[in-house]
Design a protein around this motif. Structure first.
Motif, PDB file in Angstrom:
ATOM      1  N   ASN A 270      23.208  39.834  52.122  1.00 49.62           N
ATOM      2  CA  ASN A 270      24.430  39.618  52.894  1.00 49.62           C
ATOM      3  C   ASN A 270      25.680  39.586  52.012  1.00 49.62           C
ATOM      4  N   ARG A 271      25.552  40.142  50.809  1.00 47.25           N
ATOM      5  CA  ARG A 271      26.661  40.221  49.857  1.00 47.25           C
ATOM      6  C   ARG A 271      27.138  38.858  49.361  1.00 47.25           C
ATOM      7  N   ILE A 272      26.265  37.885  49.410  1.00 48.01           N
ATOM      8  CA  ILE A 272      26.603  36.572  48.850  1.00 48.01           C
ATOM      9  C   ILE A 272      25.967  36.542  47.465  1.00 48.01           C
TER      10      ILE A 272
ATOM     11  N   THR B 259      41.394  33.626  55.918  1.00 49.71           N
ATOM     12  CA  THR B 259      41.640  34.396  57.123  1.00 49.71           C
ATOM     13  C   THR B 259      41.976  35.841  56.753  1.00 49.71           C
ATOM     14  N   SER B 260      42.185  36.656  57.758  1.00 54.41           N
ATOM     15  CA  SER B 260      42.509  38.065  57.521  1.00 54.41           C
ATOM     16  C   SER B 260      43.295  38.550  58.732  1.00 54.41           C
ATOM     17  N   PRO B 261      43.923  39.709  58.620  1.00 57.68           N
ATOM     18  CA  PRO B 261      44.671  40.195  59.783  1.00 57.68           C
ATOM     19  C   PRO B 261      43.750  40.476  60.979  1.00 57.68           C
ATOM     20  N   THR B 262      42.698  41.246  60.721  1.00 54.23           N
ATOM     21  CA  THR B 262      41.808  41.653  61.812  1.00 54.23           C
ATOM     22  C   THR B 262      40.356  41.362  61.418  1.00 54.23           C
ATOM     23  N   ALA B 263      39.423  41.669  62.305  1.00 57.08           N
ATOM     24  CA  ALA B 263      38.015  41.356  62.044  1.00 57.08           C
ATOM     25  C   ALA B 263      37.408  42.320  61.016  1.00 57.08           C
ATOM     26  N   GLY B 264      36.352  41.874  60.386  1.00 54.72           N
ATOM     27  CA  GLY B 264      35.561  42.749  59.523  1.00 54.72           C
ATOM     28  C   GLY B 264      36.143  42.992  58.152  1.00 54.72           C
ATOM     29  N   CYS B 265      37.156  42.201  57.741  1.00 55.25           N
ATOM     30  CA  CYS B 265      37.791  42.410  56.430  1.00 55.25           C
ATOM     31  C   CYS B 265      36.995  41.776  55.288  1.00 55.25           C
ATOM     32  N   GLY B 266      36.115  40.841  55.627  1.00 54.51           N
ATOM     33  CA  GLY B 266      35.321  40.182  54.586  1.00 54.51           C
ATOM     34  C   GLY B 266      35.645  38.704  54.409  1.00 54.51           C
ATOM     35  N   LYS B 267      36.181  38.073  55.431  1.00 49.89           N
ATOM     36  CA  LYS B 267      36.492  36.632  55.348  1.00 49.89           C
ATOM     37  C   LYS B 267      35.254  35.801  55.043  1.00 49.89           C
ATOM     38  N   THR B 268      34.191  36.040  55.826  1.00 49.60           N
ATOM     39  CA  THR B 268      33.016  35.185  55.704  1.00 49.60           C
ATOM     40  C   THR B 268      32.324  35.411  54.363  1.00 49.60           C
ATOM     41  N   VAL B 269      32.234  36.658  53.951  1.00 49.38           N
ATOM     42  CA  VAL B 269      31.645  36.967  52.641  1.00 49.38           C
ATOM     43  C   VAL B 269      32.466  36.279  51.544  1.00 49.38           C
ATOM     44  N   THR B 270      33.786  36.341  51.643  1.00 44.97           N
ATOM     45  CA  THR B 270      34.652  35.712  50.639  1.00 44.97           C
ATOM     46  C   THR B 270      34.507  34.194  50.661  1.00 44.97           C
TER      47      THR B 270
ATOM     48  N   ASN C 108      24.412  32.623  59.548  1.00 48.18           N
ATOM     49  CA  ASN C 108      23.589  33.823  59.379  1.00 48.18           C
ATOM     50  C   ASN C 108      23.622  34.333  57.945  1.00 48.18           C
ATOM     51  N   TYR C 109      24.804  34.391  57.365  1.00 47.16           N
ATOM     52  CA  TYR C 109      24.909  34.944  56.012  1.00 47.16           C
ATOM     53  C   TYR C 109      24.164  34.082  54.996  1.00 47.16           C
ATOM     54  N   LEU C 110      24.251  32.757  55.192  1.00 51.35           N
ATOM     55  CA  LEU C 110      23.586  31.866  54.231  1.00 51.35           C
ATOM     56  C   LEU C 110      22.103  31.706  54.553  1.00 51.35           C
TER      57      LEU C 110
ATOM     58  N   VAL D  58      42.095  41.695  48.056  1.00 50.73           N
ATOM     59  CA  VAL D  58      41.891  43.051  48.568  1.00 50.73           C
ATOM     60  C   VAL D  58      40.409  43.360  48.466  1.00 50.73           C
ATOM     61  N   ASN D  59      39.775  43.433  49.580  1.00 48.76           N
ATOM     62  CA  ASN D  59      38.319  43.525  49.629  1.00 48.76           C
ATOM     63  C   ASN D  59      37.881  44.947  49.983  1.00 48.76           C
ATOM     64  N   LYS D  60      36.672  45.250  49.632  1.00 50.19           N
ATOM     65  CA  LYS D  60      36.043  46.544  49.938  1.00 50.19           C
ATOM     66  C   LYS D  60      36.668  47.681  49.138  1.00 50.19           C
ATOM     67  N   SER D  61      37.287  47.338  47.985  1.00 50.07           N
ATOM     68  CA  SER D  61      37.822  48.384  47.137  1.00 50.07           C
ATOM     69  C   SER D  61      36.673  49.135  46.490  1.00 50.07           C
TER      70      SER D  61
ATOM     71  N   SER E 174      31.622  47.750  40.602  1.00 50.62           N
ATOM     72  CA  SER E 174      31.851  46.538  41.388  1.00 50.62           C
ATOM     73  C   SER E 174      32.199  46.944  42.807  1.00 50.62           C
ATOM     74  N   TYR E 175      31.822  46.135  43.733  1.00 54.87           N
ATOM     75  CA  TYR E 175      32.277  46.458  45.066  1.00 54.87           C
ATOM     76  C   TYR E 175      33.391  45.539  45.529  1.00 54.87           C
ATOM     77  N   TYR E 176      33.883  44.733  44.586  1.00 51.07           N
ATOM     78  CA  TYR E 176      35.048  43.922  44.912  1.00 51.07           C
ATOM     79  C   TYR E 176      36.200  44.284  44.010  1.00 51.07           C
ATOM     80  N   GLY E 177      37.339  44.499  44.561  1.00 52.10           N
ATOM     81  CA  GLY E 177      38.505  44.769  43.729  1.00 52.10           C
ATOM     82  C   GLY E 177      39.606  43.794  44.060  1.00 52.10           C
TER      83      GLY E 177
HETATM   84  N1  LIG Z   1      33.383  44.189  49.442  1.00 52.62           N
HETATM   85  C1  LIG Z   1      32.641  44.664  50.425  1.00 52.62           C
HETATM   86  N2  LIG Z   1      32.123  45.894  50.365  1.00 52.62           N
HETATM   87  C2  LIG Z   1      31.394  46.400  51.355  1.00 52.62           C
HETATM   88  N3  LIG Z   1      31.119  45.740  52.496  1.00 52.62           N
HETATM   89  C3  LIG Z   1      31.609  44.501  52.616  1.00 52.62           C
HETATM   90  C4  LIG Z   1      32.386  43.881  51.600  1.00 52.62           C
HETATM   91  N4  LIG Z   1      32.733  42.642  52.011  1.00 52.62           N
HETATM   92  C5  LIG Z   1      32.195  42.492  53.226  1.00 52.62           C
HETATM   93  N5  LIG Z   1      31.527  43.593  53.592  1.00 52.62           N
HETATM   94  C6  LIG Z   1      30.784  43.800  54.838  1.00 52.62           C
HETATM   95  O1  LIG Z   1      31.756  43.944  55.879  1.00 52.62           O
HETATM   96  C7  LIG Z   1      31.266  43.323  57.049  1.00 52.62           C
HETATM   97  C8  LIG Z   1      32.276  42.287  57.487  1.00 52.62           C
HETATM   98  O2  LIG Z   1      32.333  41.244  56.520  1.00 52.62           O
HETATM   99  P1  LIG Z   1      32.606  39.754  56.988  1.00 52.62           P
HETATM  100  O3  LIG Z   1      32.690  38.886  55.787  1.00 52.62           O
HETATM  101  O4  LIG Z   1      31.634  39.370  58.044  1.00 52.62           O
HETATM  102  O5  LIG Z   1      34.060  39.960  57.636  1.00 52.62           O
HETATM  103  P2  LIG Z   1      34.909  38.980  58.548  1.00 52.62           P
HETATM  104  O6  LIG Z   1      34.347  37.606  58.375  1.00 52.62           O
HETATM  105  O7  LIG Z   1      36.295  39.129  58.021  1.00 52.62           O
HETATM  106  O8  LIG Z   1      34.772  39.503  59.944  1.00 52.62           O
HETATM  107  C9  LIG Z   1      29.893  42.720  56.709  1.00 52.62           C
HETATM  108  O9  LIG Z   1      28.896  43.627  57.113  1.00 52.62           O
HETATM  109  C10 LIG Z   1      29.943  42.604  55.204  1.00 52.62           C
HETATM  110  O10 LIG Z   1      28.649  42.683  54.604  1.00 52.62           O
END
Ligand SMILES: Nc1ncnc2c1ncn2[C@@H]1O[C@H](COP(=O)(O)OP(=O)(O)O)[C@@H](O)[C@H]1O
Ligand SMILES: [Mg+2]
Length: 270
Positions: free
Chosen positions: A54-56, A91-102, A132-134, A256-259, A265-268
């Motif tokens: 789960n990218r943790i 937080t983030s502007p919109t969904a799916g930016c990587g808040k929970t992973v961060t 779920n992620y943890l 800045v996530n998902k760079s 690295s998958y984090y920039g």
């Molecule tokens: N740096 C990253 N590179 C690729 N995928 C990522 C990255 N960070 C998060 N994701 C994926 O993007 C999706 C959304 O991440 P998540 O943390 O759930 O976003 P949010 O909480 O902002 O909605 C998840 O499937 C997650 O695994």
């Protein structure tokens, strides 16, 4: 990519002028929840393979990606310590930016520091994902507390990885997220958290800012924020709009996530 570069520049410019800102699959956990004599909380041991799927990644000391979170951790703690802040919103502007992973990675990274401890609260009542992620299942969560079904102490879980642990208040789905965020009940819960977990950094995984007034309602109760921008998810206009709402909340960092630009690295971060 141009748009994200512009967004970063914009964020930097805003931060320089902001007081308090730096310049700059629901698998089960390893075992059932348990309560031991030493901990007043339900305990669970997290599985490294589940976390990594789960990218943790910040639970261990190895790995390039984990080190980025350690750098983020240091910046966040320096700024929070300077101001004696305890509550950090992610937080983030919109969904799916990587808040929970961060939020999860930052929490685990901080927990590896001696003399530091963390409570991670899932306040994304629209799309909770921390549990779920943890890999924490079979437990109530924040809605049980808000709705008066359970006290905070029995809803908080002590989640261990290796020798370290974090406390987690998992989330729950509510169609009234916006109302909960603005409620006195929420205010009272946050005051209880402040009182009962005084020595901990408290990280709140919030909903996206631009999908409703949820975040705007709760920001006055939070000390500082991390704004997670997702490449491919976030536009310059989104960041500008967020900054309008963040006038009174110091933004410690824009992550800045998902760079994909940083090799290996998958984090920039900028
Ligand atoms: N740096 C990253 N590179 C690729 N995928 C990522 C990255 N960070 C998060 N994701 C994926 O993007 C999706 C959304 O991440 P998540 O943390 O759930 O976003 P949010 O909480 O902002 O909605 C998840 O499937 C997650 O695994
Ligand atoms: Mg999330």
């Amino acid at each position: 990519m141009d748009s994200i570069k512009q967004a970063v520049e914009l964020a930097r410019a805003a931060e320089v002028h902001r007081p308090g800102a730096l310049s700059g699959s629901a698998l089960a956990a390893e075992g059932p929840l348990q309560r031991s004599a030493e901990s007043p909380f339900n305990e669970v041991r997290l599985r490294a393979d589940h976390l990594e799927a789960n990218r943790i990644v910040a639970h261990g000391t190895s790995g390039q990606n984990g080190r980025y979170y350690d750098m983020l951790r240091t910046q966040v703690l320096q700024e929070m310590d300077k101001k004696s802040w305890q509550f950090l919103a992610v937080t983030s502007p919109t969904a799916g930016c990587g808040k929970t992973v961060t939020a999860c990675n930052l929490a685990l990274s901080i927990s590896r520091l001696p003399e530091r401890s963390v409570l991670l609260v899932d306040l994304d009542l629209r799309r909770p994902a921390v549990g779920n992620y943890l890999g924490i299942s079979g437990t109530g969560g924040v809605l049980d507390v808000l709705e008066g079904r359970a006290p905070l102490s029995s809803s908080v879980v002590q989640a261990s990885v290796g020798p370290n642990n974090i406390l987690v208040l998992p989330g729950g789905v509510s169609s009234n997220s916006s109302e909960w965020m603005a409620s006195q009940t929420m205010g009272a819960m946050l005051q209880t958290i402040k009182r009962d977990f005084r020595s901990r950094i408290v990280i709140f995984d919030l909903p996206p800012m631009l999908l409703g007034d949820d975040v705007i309602s709760i920001l006055p109760r939070i000390d500082a924020a991390l704004l997670v921008a997702g490449i491919g998810n976030t536009t310059v206009a989104d960041i500008k709009e967020c900054q309008r709402h963040l006038q009174r909340t110091p933004v410690i960092r824009v992550v800045v996530n998902k760079s994909t630009e940083t090799v290996g690295s998958y984090y920039g971060y900028y």
